[in-house]
Design a protein around this motif. Structure first.
Motif, PDB file in Angstrom:
ATOM      1  N   TYR A   1     -58.635 -33.227 -42.636  1.00  0.00           N
ATOM      2  CA  TYR A   1     -57.633 -32.318 -41.734  1.00  0.00           C
ATOM      3  C   TYR A   1     -57.222 -33.264 -40.312  1.00  0.00           C
ATOM      4  N   THR A   2     -58.145 -34.254 -40.064  1.00  0.00           N
ATOM      5  CA  THR A   2     -57.810 -34.973 -38.633  1.00  0.00           C
ATOM      6  C   THR A   2     -57.700 -36.403 -38.579  1.00  0.00           C
ATOM      7  N   CYS A   3     -58.286 -36.982 -39.825  1.00  0.00           N
ATOM      8  CA  CYS A   3     -58.489 -38.485 -39.951  1.00  0.00           C
ATOM      9  C   CYS A   3     -57.063 -39.180 -39.941  1.00  0.00           C
ATOM     10  N   PRO A   4     -56.595 -40.321 -39.038  1.00  0.00           N
ATOM     11  CA  PRO A   4     -55.502 -40.888 -38.741  1.00  0.00           C
ATOM     12  C   PRO A   4     -54.884 -41.146 -40.232  1.00  0.00           C
ATOM     13  N   GLN A   5     -56.110 -41.529 -40.703  1.00  0.00           N
ATOM     14  CA  GLN A   5     -55.461 -42.279 -42.443  1.00  0.00           C
ATOM     15  C   GLN A   5     -54.695 -41.031 -43.023  1.00  0.00           C
ATOM     16  N   THR A   6     -55.215 -39.956 -42.937  1.00  0.00           N
ATOM     17  CA  THR A   6     -54.724 -38.846 -43.676  1.00  0.00           C
ATOM     18  C   THR A   6     -53.316 -38.343 -43.113  1.00  0.00           C
ATOM     19  N   VAL A   7     -53.318 -38.245 -41.708  1.00  0.00           N
ATOM     20  CA  VAL A   7     -52.257 -37.920 -41.068  1.00  0.00           C
ATOM     21  C   VAL A   7     -50.983 -38.646 -41.140  1.00  0.00           C
TER      22      VAL A   7
ATOM     23  N   ILE B   1     -61.458 -36.045 -50.317  1.00  0.00           N
ATOM     24  CA  ILE B   1     -61.551 -35.828 -49.035  1.00  0.00           C
ATOM     25  C   ILE B   1     -61.629 -34.534 -48.514  1.00  0.00           C
ATOM     26  N   GLY B   2     -61.606 -33.602 -49.328  1.00  0.00           N
ATOM     27  CA  GLY B   2     -61.777 -32.258 -48.620  1.00  0.00           C
ATOM     28  C   GLY B   2     -60.522 -31.761 -48.018  1.00  0.00           C
ATOM     29  N   CYS B   3     -59.395 -31.983 -48.386  1.00  0.00           N
ATOM     30  CA  CYS B   3     -58.104 -31.702 -47.989  1.00  0.00           C
ATOM     31  C   CYS B   3     -57.584 -30.394 -48.265  1.00  0.00           C
ATOM     32  N   ALA B   4     -58.176 -29.647 -49.271  1.00  0.00           N
ATOM     33  CA  ALA B   4     -58.038 -28.304 -49.967  1.00  0.00           C
ATOM     34  C   ALA B   4     -56.619 -28.145 -50.491  1.00  0.00           C
TER      35      ALA B   4
END
Length: 471
Positions: free
Chosen positions: A116-122, A294-297
């Motif tokens: 939800y908040t990792c810069p890599q994910t965003v 990564i638990g992004c759902a």
């Protein structure tokens, strides 16, 4: 005796195991776009991080940039607070607190930070959005990559890479703006008058962002991020993780809507593989907990959308715990989690106390090492010192200077000075002592600097006074 041909054990083992390529080429992941509750929730966690990163350098506080890491001046401004290299121990302290917060969140809700908040994910999500806008849906992107090179493919690929480079440039330029006043930087950057290092660092971070979010993507999470490797050490049977309910879903199989699938011995999973197609790391959540998750759902929203279409209960893939999957009840309050919270609260309390009670003044005293002492015409013993008085506040200060340690010691030099905000004031002073008052060749002394308007702002520095031996 029989005429059966005997097969060597080694050949039999190879036939059963097959060949494993340890250097298998990476397969490109084409993710499918999906909407749902958790993806809407990610908008409220990712966008504040993104907007904060881009907008914070533009905020002003007390006639200066609110957040500015001024390396040449060795000052690090964060709103009303100014930190110096001498405060780097506080940075280490802050990183330890952040690590324990991550441990606590991981123990409670798994890799929710990553999803939800990792810069890599965003940033990867932004690049994937640009890919979907320019090249279309998952099937359209697969078809486009298989097409021979033509005008349509050139146009779509060029547009995609143009948007990617634009996002990467804004990211790199903004990062440099945290270390150089961004209002001056943007006015000088595009007319060629900015510092050479500004161009080099902007280019570096633009390229790093472009390569990282455009090409590496899931490889960062799977192979480069250390968090993926040690996260399991913080998991327990009550940690919330994205899981597939195999008891309810298996055996899997396709069926028509409204069919009596239970009579056919099938579970709720229709084996559509939509959960695999939306996964940014390309795993199948039905294979159980994996370090790549990564638990992004995304798989939860995908599966729930299918369950709703089939008129089945949602939650076949959900945030749950191993204990709950085994038929038990999740225990949210448990010793490890409580321990993490207590440690975090204690460290935050101590950190806040040190932060808000720190004295914005520093004093260094250096004795002249070129000569031990000087005998004056009056028969006194003299030592020379250099005082460095650092005003760590953001306002002009008046200071009073004194020395202690030897009876009737004479202080030669200014006893009151004015130091500008953020300035290091260098002050040479001399101390003279009657040699008859010296009982040793080396005597401890103390310099004291005090704010004339606030006695609570004071600093002391120990030094030595050197005199003749056996006088």
């Amino acid at each position: 005796m029989t005429d059966e041909k005997l097969i060597p054990v080694q050949e039999l083992a190879l036939e059963e195991v097959g060949e494993i390529d340890l250097y298998q080429k990476r397969e490109k992941i084409y993710t499918r776009k999906i909407e749902g509750l958790f993806q809407r929730l990610r908008l409220f966690t990712g966008w504040p991080l993104l907007l904060g990163y881009v907008l914070l350098p533009w905020l002003n506080f007390d006639n200066r940039q609110a957040i500015l890491f001024d390396l040449p001046a060795r000052q690090f401004h964060i709103f009303s607070l100014t930190f110096w290299p001498q405060d780097f121990h506080m940075l280490a302290w802050l990183l330890i607190i952040a690590a324990f917060c991550l441990f606590a969140v991981t123990n409670f809700a798994g890799r929710i930070w990553c999803g939800y908040t990792c810069p890599q994910t965003v940033w990867t999500s932004m690049f994937m959005w640009a890919e979907q806008v320019t090249e279309g849906s998952r099937n359209q992107r697969i078809k486009l990559d298989k097409q021979p090179f033509g005008l349509n493919k050139l146009y779509r690929k060029s547009l995609k890479h143009g948007i990617w480079l634009g996002i990467a440039f804004v990211t790199g330029f903004t990062f440099v703006g945290y270390f150089s006043p961004i209002e001056i930087l943007i006015s000088d950057f595009f007319i060629g008058e900015a510092d050479t290092w500004a161009y080099l660092w902007t280019l570096f971070f633009t390229c790093a962002t472009y390569i990282n979010a455009a090409y590496l993507r899931e490889q960062v999470c799977m192979h480069m991020c250390p968090y993926a490797r040690f996260q399991s050490a913080m998991f327990d049977s009550d940690t919330l993780i994205v899981s597939y309910n195999a008891t309810r879903g298996d055996p899997r199989g396709s069926r028509k809507k409204g069919a009596d699938y239970q009579a056919e011995g099938k579970g709720d999973c229709i084996d559509c593989e939509l959960c695999v197609q939306v996964c940014p790391t390309g795993i199948d959540i039905r294979d159980g907990l994996q370090y790549q998750c990564i638990g992004c759902a995304l798989c939860i929203d995908a599966c729930d959308s299918v369950m709703e279409k089939m008129d089945y209960p949602t939650g076949l893939v959900s945030y749950t715990t191993e204990r709950e999957l085994a038929g038990g009840k999740t225990q949210f309050l448990r010793p490890r989690l409580i321990g993490y919270v207590i440690v975090i609260l204690v460290m935050c309390g101590l950190f806040s106390s040190v932060l808000f009670n720190r004295i914005p003044l520093r004093l260094d005293a250096e004795r002249d090492r070129n000569r031990l002492y000087v005998e004056t015409d009056m028969g006194l013993v003299e030592n020379i010192y250099t005082l460095k008085i650092m005003n760590m506040s953001q306002e002009l200060r008046d200071y009073r200077i004194s020395s202690q340690g030897i009876e009737n010691m004479v202080f030669i030099g200014p006893t009151e000075i004015v130091v500008n905000a953020g300035e290091v004031y260098t002050l040479p002073v001399r101390l003279q002592v009657d040699p008859g008052l010296l009982t040793d060749a080396s005597t401890d002394i103390t310099f004291t600097v005090t704010d004339t308007n606030d006695d609570s702002i004071t600093q002391t520095q120990d030094s030595r006074f050197i005199g003749p031996l056996n006088r």
